[in-house]
Design a protein around this motif. Structure first.
Motif, PDB file in Angstrom:
ATOM      1  N   ALA A 247      13.483   5.696   3.498  1.00 14.04           N
ATOM      2  CA  ALA A 247      12.377   4.980   2.849  1.00 14.04           C
ATOM      3  C   ALA A 247      12.903   3.680   2.247  1.00 14.04           C
ATOM      4  CB  ALA A 247      11.751   5.864   1.766  1.00 14.04           C
TER       5      ALA A 247
ATOM      6  N   GLY B 108       5.170   5.226  -2.980  1.00 13.59           N
ATOM      7  CA  GLY B 108       6.327   6.093  -2.759  1.00 13.59           C
ATOM      8  C   GLY B 108       7.576   5.225  -2.890  1.00 13.59           C
TER       9      GLY B 108
ATOM     10  N   TRP C 252       2.725  20.947   2.169  1.00  9.15           N
ATOM     11  CA  TRP C 252       2.561  19.501   2.344  1.00  9.15           C
ATOM     12  C   TRP C 252       1.467  19.147   3.340  1.00  9.15           C
ATOM     13  CZ3 TRP C 252       4.362  15.678  -0.704  1.00  9.15           C
ATOM     14  CH2 TRP C 252       5.271  16.067  -1.681  1.00  9.15           C
TER      15      TRP C 252
ATOM     16  N   SER D  88       9.409   3.780  -0.685  1.00 17.46           N
ATOM     17  CA  SER D  88       9.474   2.568   0.153  1.00 17.46           C
ATOM     18  C   SER D  88       8.603   1.463  -0.435  1.00 17.46           C
ATOM     19  CB  SER D  88       9.069   2.875   1.592  1.00 17.46           C
ATOM     20  OG  SER D  88       7.747   3.365   1.647  1.00 17.46           O
TER      21      SER D  88
ATOM     22  N   MET E 212      -1.823   9.501   7.344  1.00 23.83           N
ATOM     23  CA  MET E 212      -2.858   9.005   6.428  1.00 23.83           C
ATOM     24  C   MET E 212      -3.460   7.693   6.921  1.00 23.83           C
ATOM     25  SD  MET E 212      -3.092  11.325   4.200  1.00 23.83           S
ATOM     26  CE  MET E 212      -4.436  10.468   3.422  1.00 23.83           C
TER      27      MET E 212
ATOM     28  N   GLY F 104       5.432   8.069  -6.493  1.00 17.83           N
ATOM     29  CA  GLY F 104       6.496   8.916  -5.942  1.00 17.83           C
ATOM     30  C   GLY F 104       6.197   9.506  -4.583  1.00 17.83           C
TER      31      GLY F 104
ATOM     32  N   MET G  81      15.163  10.124   1.772  1.00 17.47           N
ATOM     33  CA  MET G  81      14.796   9.041   0.842  1.00 17.47           C
ATOM     34  C   MET G  81      15.495   7.742   1.209  1.00 17.47           C
ATOM     35  SD  MET G  81      14.838  10.920  -2.859  1.00 17.47           S
ATOM     36  CE  MET G  81      16.239  11.990  -2.653  1.00 17.47           C
TER      37      MET G  81
ATOM     38  N   CYS H 258       4.943  16.707   6.088  1.00 17.12           N
ATOM     39  CA  CYS H 258       6.105  16.408   5.230  1.00 17.12           C
ATOM     40  C   CYS H 258       6.955  15.273   5.775  1.00 17.12           C
ATOM     41  CB  CYS H 258       6.967  17.653   5.035  1.00 17.12           C
ATOM     42  SG  CYS H 258       7.860  18.174   6.503  1.00 17.12           S
TER      43      CYS H 258
ATOM     44  N   ILE I 270       0.872  -1.185   0.000  1.00 16.32           N
ATOM     45  CA  ILE I 270       0.000   0.000   0.000  1.00 16.32           C
ATOM     46  C   ILE I 270       0.907   1.233   0.000  1.00 16.32           C
ATOM     47  CG2 ILE I 270      -2.051   1.007   1.060  1.00 16.32           C
ATOM     48  CD1 ILE I 270      -2.174  -1.517   2.852  1.00 16.32           C
TER      49      ILE I 270
ATOM     50  N   ALA J  53      11.357  15.720  -2.197  1.00 19.02           N
ATOM     51  CA  ALA J  53      12.781  15.377  -2.056  1.00 19.02           C
ATOM     52  C   ALA J  53      13.551  15.736  -3.320  1.00 19.02           C
ATOM     53  CB  ALA J  53      12.916  13.886  -1.778  1.00 19.02           C
TER      54      ALA J  53
ATOM     55  N   THR K 294       6.251  21.357   6.030  1.00 14.88           N
ATOM     56  CA  THR K 294       6.959  22.448   5.384  1.00 14.88           C
ATOM     57  C   THR K 294       6.088  22.940   4.236  1.00 14.88           C
ATOM     58  OG1 THR K 294       9.013  23.217   4.366  1.00 14.88           O
ATOM     59  CG2 THR K 294       8.347  20.996   3.800  1.00 14.88           C
TER      60      THR K 294
ATOM     61  N   LYS L 215      -6.127   4.263  -6.344  1.00 15.59           N
ATOM     62  CA  LYS L 215      -6.742   3.275  -5.449  1.00 15.59           C
ATOM     63  C   LYS L 215      -6.523   3.716  -4.007  1.00 15.59           C
ATOM     64  CE  LYS L 215      -8.080   0.560  -8.704  1.00 15.59           C
ATOM     65  NZ  LYS L 215      -9.520   0.419  -8.956  1.00 15.59           N
TER      66      LYS L 215
ATOM     67  N   MET M 278      -0.380  -0.487  -4.755  1.00 18.32           N
ATOM     68  CA  MET M 278      -1.532   0.390  -4.991  1.00 18.32           C
ATOM     69  C   MET M 278      -1.319   1.738  -4.313  1.00 18.32           C
ATOM     70  SD  MET M 278      -4.137  -1.051  -2.190  1.00 18.32           S
ATOM     71  CE  MET M 278      -4.804   0.572  -2.123  1.00 18.32           C
ATOM     72  N   ASP M 279      -1.813   2.765  -4.969  1.00 18.19           N
ATOM     73  CA  ASP M 279      -1.654   4.114  -4.415  1.00 18.19           C
ATOM     74  C   ASP M 279      -2.889   4.937  -4.738  1.00 18.19           C
ATOM     75  OD1 ASP M 279       1.149   5.885  -3.572  1.00 18.19           O
ATOM     76  OD2 ASP M 279      -0.685   6.996  -4.071  1.00 18.19           O
TER      77      ASP M 279
ATOM     78  N   VAL N 129       9.490  19.750  -5.668  1.00 11.68           N
ATOM     79  CA  VAL N 129       8.818  20.360  -4.515  1.00 11.68           C
ATOM     80  C   VAL N 129       8.835  19.410  -3.320  1.00 11.68           C
ATOM     81  CG1 VAL N 129       7.369  21.859  -5.917  1.00 11.68           C
ATOM     82  CG2 VAL N 129       6.498  19.609  -5.250  1.00 11.68           C
TER      83      VAL N 129
HETATM   84  C1  LIG Z   1       9.432  19.071   0.999  1.00 11.92           C
HETATM   85  C2  LIG Z   1      10.231  17.826   1.207  1.00 11.92           C
HETATM   86  C3  LIG Z   1      11.589  17.850   0.931  1.00 11.92           C
HETATM   87  C4  LIG Z   1      12.344  16.699   1.100  1.00 11.92           C
HETATM   88  N1  LIG Z   1      13.665  16.748   0.762  1.00 11.92           N
HETATM   89  C5  LIG Z   1      14.388  15.629   0.810  1.00 11.92           C
HETATM   90  C6  LIG Z   1      15.692  15.618   0.256  1.00 11.92           C
HETATM   91  O1  LIG Z   1      16.146  16.613  -0.310  1.00 11.92           O
HETATM   92  N2  LIG Z   1      16.409  14.468   0.351  1.00 11.92           N
HETATM   93  C7  LIG Z   1      15.897  13.339   0.930  1.00 11.92           C
HETATM   94  O2  LIG Z   1      16.596  12.329   0.998  1.00 11.92           O
HETATM   95  N3  LIG Z   1      14.630  13.302   1.406  1.00 11.92           N
HETATM   96  C8  LIG Z   1      13.862  14.412   1.356  1.00 11.92           C
HETATM   97  N4  LIG Z   1      12.565  14.384   1.766  1.00 11.92           N
HETATM   98  C9  LIG Z   1      12.046  13.153   2.407  1.00 11.92           C
HETATM   99  C10 LIG Z   1      11.618  12.084   1.377  1.00 11.92           C
HETATM  100  O3  LIG Z   1      10.816  12.677   0.396  1.00 11.92           O
HETATM  101  C11 LIG Z   1      10.801  10.996   2.100  1.00 11.92           C
HETATM  102  O4  LIG Z   1      11.528  10.483   3.204  1.00 11.92           O
HETATM  103  C12 LIG Z   1      10.462   9.810   1.204  1.00 11.92           C
HETATM  104  O5  LIG Z   1      10.129  10.205  -0.110  1.00 11.92           O
HETATM  105  C13 LIG Z   1       9.284   9.054   1.849  1.00 11.92           C
HETATM  106  O6  LIG Z   1       8.946   7.917   1.083  1.00 11.92           O
HETATM  107  P1  LIG Z   1       7.846   6.911   1.649  1.00 11.92           P
HETATM  108  O7  LIG Z   1       7.721   5.826   0.676  1.00 11.92           O
HETATM  109  O8  LIG Z   1       8.165   6.581   3.057  1.00 11.92           O
HETATM  110  O9  LIG Z   1       6.486   7.748   1.732  1.00 11.92           O
HETATM  111  P2  LIG Z   1       5.628   8.505   0.612  1.00 11.92           P
HETATM  112  O10 LIG Z   1       6.492   8.955  -0.492  1.00 11.92           O
HETATM  113  O11 LIG Z   1       4.839   9.525   1.336  1.00 11.92           O
HETATM  114  O12 LIG Z   1       4.644   7.364   0.061  1.00 11.92           O
HETATM  115  C14 LIG Z   1       3.413   7.083   0.665  1.00 11.92           C
HETATM  116  C15 LIG Z   1       2.372   6.907  -0.430  1.00 11.92           C
HETATM  117  O13 LIG Z   1       1.123   6.556   0.179  1.00 11.92           O
HETATM  118  C16 LIG Z   1       0.095   7.076  -0.641  1.00 11.92           C
HETATM  119  N5  LIG Z   1      -1.156   7.099   0.117  1.00 11.92           N
HETATM  120  C17 LIG Z   1      -1.513   7.929   1.124  1.00 11.92           C
HETATM  121  N6  LIG Z   1      -2.724   7.585   1.591  1.00 11.92           N
HETATM  122  C18 LIG Z   1      -3.142   6.516   0.873  1.00 11.92           C
HETATM  123  C19 LIG Z   1      -4.297   5.680   0.924  1.00 11.92           C
HETATM  124  N7  LIG Z   1      -5.274   5.862   1.806  1.00 11.92           N
HETATM  125  N8  LIG Z   1      -4.388   4.643   0.039  1.00 11.92           N
HETATM  126  C20 LIG Z   1      -3.393   4.407  -0.872  1.00 11.92           C
HETATM  127  N9  LIG Z   1      -2.284   5.170  -0.953  1.00 11.92           N
HETATM  128  C21 LIG Z   1      -2.155   6.206  -0.067  1.00 11.92           C
HETATM  129  C22 LIG Z   1       0.605   8.445  -1.047  1.00 11.92           C
HETATM  130  O14 LIG Z   1      -0.042   8.905  -2.211  1.00 11.92           O
HETATM  131  C23 LIG Z   1       2.104   8.162  -1.253  1.00 11.92           C
HETATM  132  O15 LIG Z   1       2.393   7.924  -2.621  1.00 11.92           O
HETATM  133  C24 LIG Z   1      11.756  15.506   1.595  1.00 11.92           C
HETATM  134  C25 LIG Z   1      10.391  15.479   1.883  1.00 11.92           C
HETATM  135  C26 LIG Z   1       9.620  16.624   1.680  1.00 11.92           C
HETATM  136  C27 LIG Z   1       8.147  16.554   1.930  1.00 11.92           C
END
Ligand SMILES: Cc1cc2nc3c(=O)[nH]c(=O)nc-3n(C[C@H](O)[C@H](O)[C@H](O)COP(=O)(O)OP(=O)(O)OC[C@H]3O[C@@H](n4cnc5c(N)ncnc54)[C@H](O)[C@@H]3O)c2cc1C
Length: 499
Positions: free
Chosen positions: A483, A39, A434, A41, A317, A66, A480, A443, A36, A83, A343, A282, A59-60, A81
Motif C-alpha cells: 500500500a 487506508g 472481510w 495508501s 468497491m 485505516g 501494508m 481481504c 479517495i 493487518a 478471510t 464520505k 475522503m473515506d 482484525v
Molecule cells: C485480515 C487481514 C490481515 C492482514 N494482515 C496483514 C499483515 O499482517 N501484514 C501486512 O503487511 N498486511 C496485512 N494485510 C494487508 C493490508 O491490510 C493491506 O494491504 C493494506 O492495509 C491495504 O491498504 P490500502 O490503502 O491499499 O486499502 P484499504 O486499507 O482497503 O483502504 C481503502 C479505503 O477505501 C475506503 N472506501 C471503500 N469504498 C469507498 C467509497 N465508495 N468511497 C470512499 N471510500 C471508500 C475504505 O473504507 C478504506 O478505508 C492484511 C489484510 C487483512 C484484510
C-alpha cells in the motif's frame, strides 16, 4: 503550460474541473489533489503531496481511517482484525512508524505445533510418508498434507526479480495452480490436497504469477532472517507451518513485529498529521473525469473536485462507483472483473490449554469446514493463550454464507467435535468476515488465470487526471508495504504532472 500549485489555483482550471458533472446538493470542496480512501495508501500519498506543498483532501466512506488496518478493543485488550505483522523488510512501514513516534515490538504470536486432520484422521507429518491414506507419488509423498499447495507452488517458481511476475517472459505461467500441477504430472491426491493450502483464493481461481509475486517478495524477509543465524543467536527455529516468529534481533527487529497498542495507531497518526485534510463518512458514488480535473460525488450530496485525483479504492468497491470520462477498456475490465480473496476469523481466548488434556498438537490444519485453528503461544508464560480460527479460500466462502451466530456455533462445534477437550475452554473475543465488510468486500486483491496478461501490467496507468494507488496496484511489494509502495508511485506520478 506546466501546472503547479501556484498557477493551478490562479488558472481557473480548478473551477472547470466541475463542468458536465452530476448535479450536487452542495458546491464541490476543492483541492489540488483529492484522494479517495483513507487506508494506508491514501494517507501516505496525501502525506507526500502535502509535504511537497500541494493542497490535498482525503475522503473515506468509513467513520474511521485505516481501511484494512483495524484494531478492535476487546475485554482482553486491543486485537488487530486486519493487518498486524510488520516484517523486518518493511522499509516504508518501519520508517513511517519512526516518523510518527510509534514503537514496534516482537510479535507475541508463536503458533504452537500443528496437527493435520485430513480424511477424518489425525495425520502425523513424520509418518505421513508411510501412511496408507497417502496416495501421493514420488517426492510428493514426503510433503505433509497441510503444506503441499504452498510447497508445490514454490517448487516451480522461476521468478528472480520482484517485478518478474509482470515480465512478458513469464506470460506462459498466467495459469491456475491446478493447470501447473497437471503440466508437471502431479498425482490426483497431490492436486486435491494442494487445494487446501494453495496461496490466493484457490487452486483454480488465482494465477500462479500472482502467487509467485508474493513468494519472491517473501524471500527478502527470509534472507534478512538468515543474518540472524549467528553462533550467539543459535540456529534458525524450525516450524512445520512456517509461522513461528524469529525473535532474534536483526537491526533492532524480530522477523515479525507489531505496532504497540495495535496497528491502527499508524493510520491514526498519519491522519492526525494531515489534520483537517481528512473527511470521513464520505462515500464516493460517482467520479467524473476530464483532462483538466475530476469531481467525486458522495452519497450525502457533497462533492470534491481536484486538479488530480488518486483513487485507492479496492476494485471490489470501485466497481460500485460510476466513472465517466474517456474510454479506458483495460482499466474498466480490471475494475469490474478483478477477483478478491477473503478471510474470516474468529478470535478466541483460550482459558484452559486443552491440548494438555488430549495430548494432540494445539493448532490444527483441517480439510473440514473449520479450516485452520491457530493456538497462539503466550511466550511470556503468563495469562491466557489466544486462538484464531482462520478461514480462507473455500472455507471462508462457506462461512460467509452464515450469520455471525451461526458461524461461531459451527466453528466452536467443529473444534469440540475434533477436540472434545476444548469444550468450555475457549471464549469468543471477536469476529471479522472481510467479505461482509460493506466497504471492502474481501481481504485482498487476486488475479484470475489470464488476468496478468489481460490487464495487470496496464491497469494502473492514469485515467485522465485520476491516478491509482492501493495494494492492488503494487508492482513489487506485499501487505501494508505494498500500500505504501503504491502511494509513493501515485504521488510521484502526480508531482511529475504538476512540476
Ligand atoms: C485480515 C487481514 C490481515 C492482514 N494482515 C496483514 C499483515 O499482517 N501484514 C501486512 O503487511 N498486511 C496485512 N494485510 C494487508 C493490508 O491490510 C493491506 O494491504 C493494506 O492495509 C491495504 O491498504 P490500502 O490503502 O491499499 O486499502 P484499504 O486499507 O482497503 O483502504 C481503502 C479505503 O477505501 C475506503 N472506501 C471503500 N469504498 C469507498 C467509497 N465508495 N468511497 C470512499 N471510500 C471508500 C475504505 O473504507 C478504506 O478505508 C492484511 C489484510 C487483512 C484484510
Amino acid at each position: 503550460m506546466s501546472l503547479n500549485r501556484r498557477n493551478f489555483l490562479g488558472s481557473g482550471l480548478a473551477a472547470s474541473a466541475t463542468i458536465g458533472l452530476p448535479r450536487m446538493a452542495f458546491a464541490a470542496e476543492k483541492a489540488d489533489v483529492v484522494i479517495i480512501g483513507a487506508g494506508l495508501s491514501g494517507l501516505r500519498s496525501a502525506e507526500i503531496l502535502q509535504e511537497q506543498g500541494l493542497k490535498v483532501l482525503v475522503m473515506d466512506a468509513n467513520s474511521r481511517v485505516g481501511g484494512r488496518v483495524q484494531t478492535v478493543q476487546t475485554v482482553d485488550g486491543p486485537l488487530d482484525v486486519g493487518a498486524s505483522q510488520v516484517g523486518r523488510g518493511y522499509a516504508r512501514v518501519i520508517d513511517a512508524c519512526q516518523r510518527h513516534g510509534l514503537k514496534l515490538v516482537s510479535e507475541d504470536r508463536d503458533l504452537l505445533p500443528f496437527g493435520s486432520h485430513f480424511s477424518g484422521e489425525w495425520i502425523d507429518g513424520k509418518t505421513w510418508g508411510s501412511n496408507p491414506l497417502n496416495l501421493c507419488e514420488g517426492d510428493e509423498r514426503q510433503i505433509p498434507p497441510n503444506l503441499i499447495g504452498q510447497a508445490l507452488c514454490s517448487k516451480y517458481n522461476p521468478l528472480q526479480e520482484l517485478d518478474d511476475w509482470l515480465d512478458p517472459r513469464f506470460a506462459e505461467y498466467d495459469i491456475s495452480l491446478r493447470e501447473l500441477l497437471r503440466r508437471k504430472g502431479h498425482s490426483a491426491q497431490a492436486v486435491e490436497l494442494a487445494g487446501y493450502s494453495a496461496p490466493g483464493i484457490g487452486i483454480d481461481e488465482t494465477s500462479v504469477l500472482r502467487m509467485w509475486q508474493e513468494e519472491v517478495r517473501a524471500r527478502i524477509e527470509r534472507r534478512m532472517g538468515e543474518a540472524a543465524a549467528t553462533a550467539e543467536n543459535g540456529p534458525k527455529r524450525e516450524h512445520p507451518f512456517g509461522e513461528a516468529n524469529d525473535h532474534r534481533d536483526v537491526g533492532g527487529l524480530a522477523a515479525i513485529n507489531n505496532i504497540v497498542g495495535g496497528c491502527s495507531a499508524l493510520p491514526l497518526a498519519m491522519a492526525a498529521k494531515l489534520g483537517d485534510r481528512v473527511r470521513l463518512g464520505k462515500r464516493a458514488v460517482s467520479i467524473a473525469l476530464s483532462d483538466t480535473g475530476g469531481t467525486i460525488a458522495c452519497s450525502d450530496g457533497t462533492a470534491f473536485s481536484g486538479r488530480f485525483l488518486i483513487c485507492t479504492l479496492p476494485f471490489s468497491m470501485l466497481r460500485e462507483v460510476e466513472i465517466t470520462g474517456s474510454a479506458n477498456p483495460v482499466t474498466r475490465q480490471a475494475i469490474t472483473t478483478m477477483p478478491y480473496a477473503n478471510t474470516a476469523r474468529l478470535y478466541v481466548t483460550i482459558e484452559r490449554p486443552f491440548w494438555k488434556e488430549d495430548g494432540l498438537p494445539p493448532s490444527i490444519s483441517s480439510d473440514g469446514p473449520m479450516g485452520m485453528f491457530w493456538a497462539v503461544d503466550n511466550h511470556t508464560g503468563e495469562g491466557a493463550h489466544r486462538g484464531m480460527f482462520v478461514l480462507v479460500g473455500r472455507t471462508a466462502q462457506a462461512v460467509s454464507a452464515l450469520d455471525r451466530a451461526e458461524a461461531e456455533a459451527m466453528l466452536l462445534g467443529e473444534l469440540a467435535r475434533l477436540r472434545p477437550a476444548s469444550k468450555g475452554a475457549v471464549r469468543v473475543a471477536t469476529w471479522k468476515d472481510w467479505l461482509r465488510d460493506p466497504l471492502q468486500r474481501g481481504c485482498g486483491f487476486s488475479l484470475a488465470p489470464g488476468q496478468v496478461n489481460a490487464f495487470a501490467r496496464d491497469m494502473i496507468k492514469p485515467w485522465q487526471v485520476m491516478h491509482f494507488a492501493g495494494e492492488h496496484t503494487r508492482r513489487t511489494d506485499f501487505g501494508m508495504e505494498s500500500a505504501m509502495e503504491s502511494a509513493e508511485r501515485a504521488a510521484i506520478e502526480v508531482l511529475e504532472r504538476t512540476a
